[in-house]
Design an enzyme around this catalytic site. Structure first.
Site, PDB file in Angstrom:
ATOM      1  CB  ALA A 131      -0.985   0.528   1.329  1.00  0.00           C
ATOM      2  CG  HIS A 134       2.497   6.113   1.620  1.00  0.00           C
ATOM      3  ND1 HIS A 134       3.743   6.960   1.875  1.00  0.00           N
ATOM      4  CD2 HIS A 134       1.526   5.247   2.982  1.00  0.00           C
ATOM      5  CE1 HIS A 134       2.902   5.898   3.772  1.00  0.00           C
ATOM      6  NE2 HIS A 134       2.479   5.354   3.983  1.00  0.00           N
ATOM      7  N   GLY A 167       4.870   8.686   1.335  1.00  0.00           N
ATOM      8  CA  GLY A 167       5.955   8.072   2.223  1.00  0.00           C
ATOM      9  C   GLY A 167       7.091   7.176   1.654  1.00  0.00           C
ATOM     10  CG  HIS A 168       5.795   3.355   1.730  1.00  0.00           C
ATOM     11  ND1 HIS A 168       4.888   3.424   1.809  1.00  0.00           N
ATOM     12  CD2 HIS A 168       5.891   2.559   2.943  1.00  0.00           C
ATOM     13  CE1 HIS A 168       4.128   2.739   2.661  1.00  0.00           C
ATOM     14  NE2 HIS A 168       4.774   2.326   2.853  1.00  0.00           N
ATOM     15  CD  GLN A 202       4.139  -6.064  11.783  1.00  0.00           C
ATOM     16  OE1 GLN A 202       5.379  -6.187  10.820  1.00  0.00           O
ATOM     17  NE2 GLN A 202       3.846  -4.577  11.446  1.00  0.00           N
ATOM     18  N   GLY A 255      11.529   4.614   7.997  1.00  0.00           N
ATOM     19  CA  GLY A 255      10.254   5.409   8.768  1.00  0.00           C
ATOM     20  C   GLY A 255      10.560   6.098  10.600  1.00  0.00           C
ATOM     21  CD  GLN A 256      13.840  10.780  11.344  1.00  0.00           C
ATOM     22  OE1 GLN A 256      12.662  11.568  12.422  1.00  0.00           O
ATOM     23  NE2 GLN A 256      14.811  10.688  11.136  1.00  0.00           N
ATOM     24  CD  GLN A 312       8.884  -0.250  12.477  1.00  0.00           C
ATOM     25  OE1 GLN A 312       7.061  -1.096  12.532  1.00  0.00           O
ATOM     26  NE2 GLN A 312       9.027   0.115  11.078  1.00  0.00           N
ATOM     27  CB  SER A 320      -1.330   2.324   4.165  1.00  0.00           C
ATOM     28  OG  SER A 320      -0.055   2.188   3.692  1.00  0.00           O
TER      29      SER A 320
END
Length: 329
Positions: free
Chosen positions: A28, A30, A32-33, A60, A147-148, A153, A186
């Site tokens: 999914a 976007h 950001g990815h 998860q 990603g921050q 994580q 997402s």
């Protein structure tokens, strides 16, 4: 042309020249990815290789979470990955990653994985670290990017790589936001227009805390710069600087302290959002030390993270911003 790979054997058969940079996703994709992939492309360089993993990890997702309805958009993901500069997309089936069924041996996130997100989602980070460990072994990268926005994580992956000697460079990439401030996710696609308006309170609360932090840091800096000695203050009284010194020192030392005031500024926005239709249901608001994800005290100095998680309708969202605390006056 981005190559779609389904098995680790196909990936291992590829000829490697330069560095391999890996971006792990659950699909999914976007903007950001795409930002992560473009950053990976820059790190790998023209002679290196960028691999994007697309795998919805069942370990998860807790009971009642959205595993079944999590969006799966591989064709669109391939297009985004290619436009951002990926050389390959590794999209394995569940039995490729877990060939014997759910693994009996897993990575434990430890105490840091039991806080904040771990409290809300028990076992979540054990599943995250287990699949990250698996995918690091399967993809064999030199560098992996995350990603921050998923700050806890990222912190846990860094700790795992360090504690278990993975020999992989872990790079965090700043959060990408939409024009209205909402962090790209997402899960944003699940929000109705009214729910999205309420969801904006997450980023607005963080920005309110950031603004309060900036004001306090400026006052503390002012308090350090303006002389506190009586002789110097009296000499400057003609231009009113002694009053400035008094005000700066008073505000910088005021109660509530720096951390408490930042939390209060953010909480005010979230409390208002709880009265909207639909309401925002707060899970947590925390100002934490990213080394162990414990709450910071008012005399804290160094890097911190202001984090929030909340539910709007059936959708749970998280967000955070980094803050830096200077030396106390």
């Amino acid at each position: 042309m981005t190559t779609l790979l389904r098995t680790a054997g196909e990936l291992h058969a590829r000829t490697r020249a330069g560095r391999r940079a890996v971006v792990m996703t659950m699909g999914a994709l976007h903007e950001g990815h795409a930002t992560l992939i473009r950053t990976a492309r820059g790190i790998a360089g023209p002679d290196g290789e960028v691999v994007v993993t697309v795998f919805v990890n069942p370990l998860q997702f807790g009971q009642g979470e959205d595993l079944d309805r999590y969006p799966r958009t591989l064709e669109a993901d391939l297009k985004i990955a290619e436009e951002a500069g990926a050389d390959a997309v590794f999209a394995p089936a569940v039995d490729e990653v877990y060939p014997g069924g759910e693994p009996q041996v897993r990575v434990s996130a430890g105490p840091m994985g039991e806080r904040l997100e771990g409290t809300s989602r028990p076992g979540h980070f054990d599943g995250v670290l287990t699949v990250v460990a698996k995918l690091l072994h399967l993809t064999r990268p030199d560098v992996a990017l995350y990603g921050q926005k998923d700050a806890q994580q990222l912190a846990l992956i860094r700790r795992m790589a360090r504690d278990l000697n993975f020999g992989v460079e872990i790079v965090g990439v700043p959060t990408v936001r939409e024009e209205d401030g909402l962090a790209l996710s997402s899960r944003n696609r699940y929000l109705s227009p009214k729910e999205r308006r309420t969801a904006l309170a997450l980023s607005q609360a963080l920005f309110a805390g950031r603004d309060r932090h900036a004001a306090q840091e400026a006052l503390r800096a002012r308090a350090r710069e303006v002389p506190a000695t009586r002789a110097r203050a009296e000499a400057l009284s003609a231009i009113g600087e002694s009053r400035a010194a008094a005000d700066a020192h008073a505000v910088a030392k005021a109660v509530p302290g720096a951390a408490a005031a930042i939390r209060a500024a953010s909480r005010l926005v979230l409390d208002e959002a709880a009265r909207l239709d639909p309401p925002l249901e707060l899970d947590y608001l925390a100002l934490i030390d990213p080394s162990d994800f414990t709450e910071i005290e008012d005399d804290f100095t160094g890097e911190a993270v202001l984090a929030v998680a909340a539910r709007v309708g059936a959708t749970r969202l998280i967000d955070n911003i980094p803050l830096t605390f200077g030396a106390a006056s």
